[in-house]
Scaffold this active site. Sequence first.
Site, PDB file in Angstrom:
ATOM      1  N   PHE A  37      -3.292  -0.991  23.706  1.00 23.08           N
ATOM      2  CA  PHE A  37      -2.774  -1.379  22.359  1.00 23.08           C
ATOM      3  C   PHE A  37      -2.607  -2.911  22.578  1.00 23.08           C
ATOM      4  CE2 PHE A  37      -1.999   3.127  21.376  1.00 23.08           C
ATOM      5  CZ  PHE A  37      -2.435   3.194  20.180  1.00 23.08           C
ATOM      6  N   TRP A  80       0.711  -1.251   0.059  1.00 25.45           N
ATOM      7  CA  TRP A  80       0.045   0.041  -0.065  1.00 25.45           C
ATOM      8  C   TRP A  80       0.780   1.385   0.069  1.00 25.45           C
ATOM      9  CZ3 TRP A  80      -4.162  -2.047  -1.348  1.00 25.45           C
ATOM     10  CH2 TRP A  80      -4.298  -3.406  -0.991  1.00 25.45           C
ATOM     11  N   GLU A 100      -2.489   6.139   7.562  1.00 28.86           N
ATOM     12  CA  GLU A 100      -1.757   7.035   8.601  1.00 28.86           C
ATOM     13  C   GLU A 100      -2.350   6.810  10.056  1.00 28.86           C
ATOM     14  OE1 GLU A 100       0.639   7.723   7.068  1.00 28.86           O
ATOM     15  OE2 GLU A 100       0.163   8.641   5.107  1.00 28.86           O
ATOM     16  N   LEU A 121     -28.147  14.332  -3.061  1.00 28.41           N
ATOM     17  CA  LEU A 121     -28.141  14.281  -4.409  1.00 28.41           C
ATOM     18  C   LEU A 121     -29.020  13.179  -5.103  1.00 28.41           C
ATOM     19  CD1 LEU A 121     -25.674  16.359  -3.821  1.00 28.41           C
ATOM     20  CD2 LEU A 121     -24.502  15.112  -6.101  1.00 28.41           C
TER      21      LEU A 121
END
Length: 392
Positions: free
Chosen positions: A391, A170, A371, A346
């Site tokens: 974590f 990526w 990120e 829309l």
Amino acid sequence: MTLTVPASTLDYFGIDSLIDEDTRHLQAAVRAFVDRRVRPHIATWYEDGQLPARELARELGELGVLGMHLTGYGCAGTSATAYGLACYELEAGDSGLRSLVSVQGSLAMYAIWRFGSEEQKQQWLPRMAAGEAIGCFGLTEPDFGSDPSGMRTRARRDGGDWVLDGTKMWITNGSIADVAVVWARTDEGVRGFLVPAGTPGFTAPEITRKQSLRASVTSELVLDGVRLPAEAMLPEAAGLSGPLSCLNEARFGIVFGALGAAQDCLQATIEYARTRQIFDRPLAAYQATQLKLADMSLELGKGMLLAMHLGVAKDAGTLDHRQVSLGKLNSVREAIAIARECRTILGAAGITLDYPVIRHAANLESVLTYEGTSEVHQLIIGQVLTGHSAFR
């Protein structure tokens, strides 16, 4: 009584009063570039899954936005706030365009500028600032995105050289990059290396079949016995703090950039609602429509005020890197919610590339993840609030 309709949603919040004149001129120049060079073509680029990245990079270099917040080596040396507002205008064009600039300036160039030797800086930064050379940033791996400490890419010493093996995934700009900043595990901890394109054993196949960030080059980096001289290592980066500090630079740009995508969606939707007739009245005249527009405008304005506050703190040197998580989490989460809500106004027109909304919504699905995912930023904030890391 005559009501003055603001040209932009943010005019209602008086954001311009927070921006100095030089920065306003710079922002206007980037907006004009996007209007002239990007908007007429972006739907086609997105649909075709192509971006004239090299051509655009040279033009962006002439505009002065590549590494614009860095000093020396051909970089403009602007304020962080100016860089953020440039990202806002670029992403109003397309997230892929802002990603091109972010990866070039806040990841690849920043890594060299902050951690490189003088020789490395002289070799790469002037050409990268001019858009003559393109960089990419190899940290994420197929199995390690949110947890870069688990990276498997390794660099081992062999005489006076380094030999790198591993895979990165990526990677924006990867297939077109002239140099890749690659992070690898060594016996001395995580270190960064500059890998020029064409180095034997180094390939960067492009990732295709994407349904998001289609107007962006996304690649895999494959390193198979890549031999580099000792001077290819970034001398001032040791451990994960190096690449993570680069990520924080890119996250700061996203704080502003995602709101640019939201503003573009909202402005297009307001213009549509003013002219779309339904039951003999403009769609904009209905309460349900105005309630949606009011809520979206409020969230956009609040997000922009937070972004400006973070920009002021960064320019003053008082910004804590964990505060950027507040902005990244809020901006992207609200931007994607705005894009989705605009689509409802829309109607069927909202799923076509005749309007920017579905394109921005799809792009923001990627911005939501890269990120640092929203969950990662929530846990960073949670750790600040409680003093406990969740974590692991």
